[in-house]
Design an enzyme around this catalytic site. Structure first.
Site, PDB file in Angstrom:
ATOM      1  N   HIS A 156     -15.536 -59.221 -10.565  1.00 22.30           N
ATOM      2  CA  HIS A 156     -14.984 -60.516 -10.161  1.00 22.30           C
ATOM      3  C   HIS A 156     -15.778 -61.670 -10.757  1.00 22.30           C
ATOM      4  O   HIS A 156     -15.707 -62.786 -10.285  1.00 22.30           O
ATOM      5  CB  HIS A 156     -14.957 -60.638  -8.630  1.00 22.30           C
ATOM      6  CG  HIS A 156     -14.364 -59.446  -7.949  1.00 22.30           C
ATOM      7  ND1 HIS A 156     -15.134 -58.444  -7.380  1.00 22.30           N
ATOM      8  CD2 HIS A 156     -13.076 -59.061  -7.803  1.00 22.30           C
ATOM      9  CE1 HIS A 156     -14.344 -57.497  -6.894  1.00 22.30           C
ATOM     10  NE2 HIS A 156     -13.095 -57.840  -7.135  1.00 22.30           N
TER      11      HIS A 156
HETATM   12  S1  FES Z   1     -18.308 -59.842  -8.468  1.00 27.82           S
HETATM   13 FE1  FES Z   1     -17.217 -58.657  -7.034  1.00 27.82          FE
HETATM   14  S2  FES Z   1     -18.288 -56.792  -7.000  1.00 27.82           S
HETATM   15 FE2  FES Z   1     -19.399 -58.005  -8.399  1.00 27.82          FE
END
Ligand code: FES
Length: 201
Positions: A156
């Protein structure tokens, strides 16, 4: 003085990075130490693992599995170390007050020896595996402006610096955890213990 960074812009860039995967750093790109280790069962139970760092060049990284998690050892260059002191305004927890690390690693470099950085590669968002990209995303100058390099989680888009400290404006809430470790010799590092166990009589 460091340029102020627009965290809204960082969020936009995170989306771009997450979708396109421009970082493309596979864990397999780093030397993986798997021989002369405890058995898989012993490792799963948390047995300490020994890493030979004799051949680790400045700027280099090795990875070992400990308790089923990737642990990276990064040999930081003077440039990487100098950068750590300049990022405080960009970080969620620059002094690692709310982060997990042994007391001997509760310092600016988050390490016993500033040159050797030992960190668990487990993202504090949803436990994906951030990859080291210490020199930053060279192909994306607009991202270099908000993230000079360190560790990047492609799930993410969370960004950490070269001491595993998380940047503002990303999903991860805390710095990467530092495991227990000690230097058995100048060339051998043990992950999973703070110090050598006492010799039995
Ligand atoms: S940014 Fe979501 S698990 Fe690493």
């Amino acid at each position: 003085m460091a340029e102020p960074v627009n965290t809204d812009r960082r969020r936009l860039l995170i989306g771009a990075v997450g979708v396109t995967g421009v970082f493309g750093v596979a864990a397999a790109a780093y030397p993986f130490i798997s021989s002369w280790q405890p058995s898989a069962r012993a490792k799963a139970l948390g047995a300490p693992v020994t890493i030979n760092i004799a051949a680790l060049e400045p700027g280099g990284t090795v990875m070992v599995l400990w308790r089923g998690r990737p642990v990276y050892v990064v040999r930081r260059t003077p440039e990487l170390l100098a950068r750590l002191a300049k990022l405080a305004d960009e970080l969620v927890d620059p002094q690692s007050l709310a982060s997990r690390q042994p007391e001997y690693a509760h310092n600016l470099a988050r390490a016993r020896d500033p040159e050797y950085f030992v960190v668990e590669g487990v993202c504090t968002h949803l436990s994906c595996a951030p990859a080291p990209q210490l020199s930053g995303p060279s192909r994306r100058p607009e991202i270099v402006a908000v993230w000079p390099g360190g560790f990047f989680c492609a799930c993410h888009g969370s960004m950490y610096d070269a001491a595993g400290r998380v940047f503002k404006g990303v999903p991860a809430p805390a710095n990467l955890p530092i495991p227990q470790y000690y230097f058995k010799t100048p060339a051998e590092l043990v992950v999973g213990l703070d110090e050598a166990p006492p010799r039995s009589a």
